[in-house]
Design a protein around this motif. Structure first.
Motif, PDB file in Angstrom:
ATOM      1  N   LEU A  35     -43.548  14.849   8.745  1.00 36.63           N
ATOM      2  CA  LEU A  35     -42.254  14.729   9.046  1.00 36.63           C
ATOM      3  C   LEU A  35     -41.689  15.486  10.271  1.00 36.63           C
ATOM      4  O   LEU A  35     -40.834  15.137  11.599  1.00 36.63           O
ATOM      5  CB  LEU A  35     -41.653  14.842   7.740  1.00 36.63           C
ATOM      6  CG  LEU A  35     -39.913  15.058   7.941  1.00 36.63           C
ATOM      7  CD1 LEU A  35     -39.094  13.365   8.438  1.00 36.63           C
ATOM      8  CD2 LEU A  35     -39.486  15.067   6.183  1.00 36.63           C
TER       9      LEU A  35
ATOM     10  N   LYS B 172     -33.966  22.167   2.685  1.00 42.12           N
ATOM     11  CA  LYS B 172     -35.194  21.307   3.809  1.00 42.12           C
ATOM     12  C   LYS B 172     -34.922  20.400   4.268  1.00 42.12           C
ATOM     13  O   LYS B 172     -35.431  20.609   5.635  1.00 42.12           O
ATOM     14  CB  LYS B 172     -35.613  20.826   1.863  1.00 42.12           C
ATOM     15  CG  LYS B 172     -36.540  19.833   2.654  1.00 42.12           C
ATOM     16  CD  LYS B 172     -37.410  19.537   1.443  1.00 42.12           C
ATOM     17  CE  LYS B 172     -38.389  20.754   0.139  1.00 42.12           C
ATOM     18  NZ  LYS B 172     -38.974  20.126  -1.165  1.00 42.12           N
TER      19      LYS B 172
ATOM     20  N   MET C 194     -40.439   9.092   4.917  1.00 44.37           N
ATOM     21  CA  MET C 194     -41.834   9.278   4.371  1.00 44.37           C
ATOM     22  C   MET C 194     -41.689   9.098   3.259  1.00 44.37           C
ATOM     23  O   MET C 194     -40.873  10.779   2.526  1.00 44.37           O
ATOM     24  CB  MET C 194     -41.319  10.926   5.078  1.00 44.37           C
ATOM     25  CG  MET C 194     -42.416  10.465   7.027  1.00 44.37           C
ATOM     26  SD  MET C 194     -43.968  10.196   7.089  1.00 44.37           S
ATOM     27  CE  MET C 194     -45.090  11.424   5.721  1.00 44.37           C
TER      28      MET C 194
HETATM   29  N1  CTP Z   1     -43.663  16.422   4.079  1.00 41.87           N
HETATM   30  C1  CTP Z   1     -44.525  15.727   5.196  1.00 41.87           C
HETATM   31  N2  CTP Z   1     -46.019  16.237   5.745  1.00 41.87           N
HETATM   32  C2  CTP Z   1     -46.103  17.676   4.659  1.00 41.87           C
HETATM   33  C3  CTP Z   1     -45.468  17.536   3.729  1.00 41.87           C
HETATM   34  C4  CTP Z   1     -44.220  16.888   3.313  1.00 41.87           C
HETATM   35  O1  CTP Z   1     -44.401  14.757   6.373  1.00 41.87           O
HETATM   36  N3  CTP Z   1     -47.133  17.994   4.608  1.00 41.87           N
HETATM   37  C5  CTP Z   1     -42.671  15.163   4.323  1.00 41.87           C
HETATM   38  C6  CTP Z   1     -42.840  14.401   3.103  1.00 41.87           C
HETATM   39  O2  CTP Z   1     -43.436  13.027   3.271  1.00 41.87           O
HETATM   40  C7  CTP Z   1     -41.092  14.502   2.240  1.00 41.87           C
HETATM   41  C8  CTP Z   1     -40.379  15.236   3.215  1.00 41.87           C
HETATM   42  O3  CTP Z   1     -41.302  15.680   4.020  1.00 41.87           O
HETATM   43  O4  CTP Z   1     -40.378  13.382   2.855  1.00 41.87           O
HETATM   44  C9  CTP Z   1     -40.116  16.920   2.504  1.00 41.87           C
HETATM   45  O5  CTP Z   1     -41.920  16.917   1.337  1.00 41.87           O
HETATM   46  P1  CTP Z   1     -41.944  18.054   0.469  1.00 41.87           P
HETATM   47  O6  CTP Z   1     -43.158  18.194  -0.243  1.00 41.87           O
HETATM   48  O7  CTP Z   1     -40.496  18.122  -0.136  1.00 41.87           O
HETATM   49  O8  CTP Z   1     -41.250  19.462   1.992  1.00 41.87           O
HETATM   50  P2  CTP Z   1     -42.629  20.897   1.761  1.00 41.87           P
HETATM   51  O9  CTP Z   1     -41.962  21.528   2.778  1.00 41.87           O
HETATM   52  O10 CTP Z   1     -43.695  20.564   1.525  1.00 41.87           O
HETATM   53  O11 CTP Z   1     -41.334  21.375   0.883  1.00 41.87           O
HETATM   54  P3  CTP Z   1     -42.190  21.641  -0.292  1.00 41.87           P
HETATM   55  O12 CTP Z   1     -42.190  23.347  -0.692  1.00 41.87           O
HETATM   56  O13 CTP Z   1     -40.695  21.360  -1.274  1.00 41.87           O
HETATM   57  O14 CTP Z   1     -43.036  21.075  -1.477  1.00 41.87           O
END
Ligand code: CTP
Ligand code: CA
Length: 246
Positions: A137, A175, A100
């Protein structure tokens, strides 16, 4: 004949890669989006294909065009997180590896306005209400846990700037635990770092069970081209996969 029967560490395997950003429509002419060149995801697709896998690349909004004409890569285009969710759901069922790399919008406008929102100078500025998008994910990991089906290797990406409370590596570790995936690839981002550039710096973090397979070197650190970085990630995936099959 070696030339006629190419074989690599992922020959006979199916790999699904997501790349690029999603675009969440607000009205017919406006959207919420996020920055993602798609380059890292494209590089992962290329390296997995070179390693012999049948690759399905699900590409959102990207600056550059996805790799075309590679015999081992099929390309599907999506725009919204909901479309990405559908595509991953369909394709993950019989995939061996899911990567992803897509930048998924965390939120979308709660309501889509079928007619363009007008600039009525006399009115107050409108408020945009957001809804949370599904975590594709985490949901794929959860389905694997519940049903025992789905990709044996699931890899997430995290672009972190770090903040005044935590370092990027610590945020990525949290994470990884939250998402439950096997590997989490950390990109440090910030002004002039990573986005749209050819070079990158990554740390590959592994779950406890993945770490047991990959050994001492975790987290794997790599700095250099996005294609080489993708090669390092694909190597880790191949190692995990061969131990899962054994
Ligand atoms: N991801 C996903 N679906 C979402 C958001 C994120 O599948 N709705 C996946 C991304 O493709 C990536 C991983 O989760 O592989 C981490 O994404 P990230 O944006 O860093 O994680 P978040 O949980 O959304 O945290 P943040 O607050 O940092 O955005
Ligand atoms: Ca996010």
């Amino acid at each position: 004949d070696q030339l006629l029967a190419p074989s690599g560490p992922l020959t006979g395997r199916r790999v699904v890669v997501t790349a690029g950003g999603t675009r969440e429509p607000l009205d017919p002419v406006r959207y919420l989006g996020n920055r993602s060149s798609g380059k890292q995801g494209f590089a992962l697709a290329e390296q997995a294909a070179t390693a012999g896998a049948a690759v399905h690349l699900i590409a959102g909004i990207t600056e550059s065009q996805p790799p075309a004409g590679h015999p081992n890569i099929t390309v599907e285009r999506i725009e919204t997180a909901a479309e990405l969710q559908q595509a991953v759901h369909r394709r993950a069922a019989d995939a061996d590896v899911l990567i992803m790399a897509a930048a998924v919008a965390d939120f979308r406008p709660a309501e889509y306005a079928a007619a363009k929102i007008k600039n009525n100078n006399d009115d107050a500025a409108p408020t945009i209400t957001l809804s949370r998008n599904p975590d594709i994910l985490a949901e794929t990991v959860q389905r694997r846990t519940e049903t025992g089906t789905g990709p044996a290797v699931i890899i997430g990406f995290a672009a972190e700037t770090g903040d005044d409370r935590a370092e990027p590596l610590a945020l990525a570790q949290q994470k990884l635990a939250r998402k439950g995936c096997d590997l989490l690839v950390l990109n440090r981002v910030g002004e002039n770092l990573v986005f749209g550039r050819e070079d990158t710096e990554i740390h590959i973090l592994a779950s406890e069970s993945a770490q047991a397979v990959l050994g001492q070197d975790v987290p794997v650190h790599f700095a250099g081209g996005k294609l080489q970085a993708a090669g390092v990630v694909v190597d880790c995936a191949a190692t995990l996969l061969s131990s899962a099959a054994a």
